[in-house]
Design a protein around this motif. Structure first.
Motif, mmCIF file in Angstrom:
data_model
loop_
_atom_site.group_PDB
_atom_site.id
_atom_site.type_symbol
_atom_site.label_atom_id
_atom_site.label_comp_id
_atom_site.label_asym_id
_atom_site.label_seq_id
_atom_site.Cartn_x
_atom_site.Cartn_y
_atom_site.Cartn_z
ATOM 1 N N PRO A 160 0.831 -1.204 0.000
ATOM 2 C CA PRO A 160 0.000 0.000 0.000
ATOM 3 C C PRO A 160 0.869 1.259 0.000
ATOM 4 N N SER A 161 0.224 2.415 0.001
ATOM 5 C CA SER A 161 0.951 3.672 0.120
ATOM 6 C C SER A 161 1.391 3.914 1.555
ATOM 7 N N LEU A 162 0.600 3.383 2.507
ATOM 8 C CA LEU A 162 0.841 3.654 3.924
ATOM 9 C C LEU A 162 0.237 2.525 4.752
ATOM 10 N N VAL A 163 0.885 2.212 5.880
ATOM 11 C CA VAL A 163 0.337 1.237 6.822
ATOM 12 C C VAL A 163 0.090 1.926 8.158
ATOM 13 N N VAL A 164 -1.094 1.723 8.713
ATOM 14 C CA VAL A 164 -1.417 2.148 10.076
ATOM 15 C C VAL A 164 -1.413 0.880 10.922
#
Length: 243
Positions: A54-58
């Protein structure tokens, strides 16, 4: 050769075993224009990250099975092995101890939020982290991407196909290929490629770095790497993508 443009939203993977947290975070990020997928355990998170980054992981720290810190460690070690761009990761934790915060940041977290937190703040942190990291995880949604007859390059997912079959590239291999296909039929010098792809010059890296990566690309993209037709050599100059 045609052109393909990606205007889709940046993708965020939310990893938390608390359904309520997943729901509130998803709503906040979607309202801010992100495309969100959520999972509730570490194994699923690793599978998603490796199969479709993904673009970002939370990322929550307290997960069943594989914990958040272990996921963070695995991701950063894999990136180092593969010379990959760091995946932006925001860590969530119900623990506000300084030790946990330090460990998370030392392992490579880009930001750290302690529960309870405002979903709106998380969305703002997500935007900030992506700006700071250059948004490598999802590519640039405003960028046109050349699409060859037999080689396809998707900047958003950082995927490449040859004759419809996926091709696995390391981070710098992908960036080098992207530069070539963005400049079709142009004779690119090694110095130009060092500056554009590695943000470097001969003082730090030699033209042999480019030569080695071109060799790797040919091994993966040419029918006969010894007699390349897609990525050719321009004598006394450098290389050219034939498109």
């Amino acid at each position: 050769m045609g052109l393909r443009r990606h205007d889709g939203p940046r993708r965020v993977l939310v990893v938390d075993d608390d359904e309520g947290v997943r729901t509130s975070v998803t709503w906040a990020l979607e309202a801010d224009g992100f495309a969100v997928e959520s999972v509730q355990d570490g194994v699923s998170a690793i599978e998603r990250i490796e199969s479709s980054p993904p673009s970002l992981v939370v990322l929550d720290l307290s997960l069943p099975g594989i914990g958040g810190l272990d996921i963070l460690r695995r991701v950063r070690e894999r990136e180092q092995r593969n010379d990959a761009f760091p995946l932006p990761i925001i860590v969530l934790s119900g623990r506000d101890g300084e030790t946990d915060r330090i460990v998370g940041l030392d392992l490579g977290a880009d930001d750290y939020l302690v529960k309870p937190f405002s979903p709106g703040e998380l969305a703002a942190r997500a935007r900030s982290v992506l700006r700071r990291c250059g948004d490598h995880g999802g590519g640039s949604p405003d960028r046109f991407v050349p699409r060859g007859v037999d080689v396809e390059v998707d900047v958003e997912s950082r995927e490449v196909w040859l004759d419809g079959e996926p091709v696995t590239l390391a981070a710098k291999e992908f960036e080098l290929l992207l530069y070539f296909v963005d400049h079709p039929r142009r004779a690119c010098t090694r110095d130009e490629l060092l500056a554009a792809v590695w943000s470097s010059g001969e003082g730090w890296q030699t033209p042999a770095t480019v030569t080695e990566h071109v060799y790797r690309l040919r091994q993966k993209l040419e029918d006969d790497p010894g007699r390349p037709k897609r990525l050719t050599t321009v004598r006394a100059v450098g290389y050219r993508w034939e498109g």
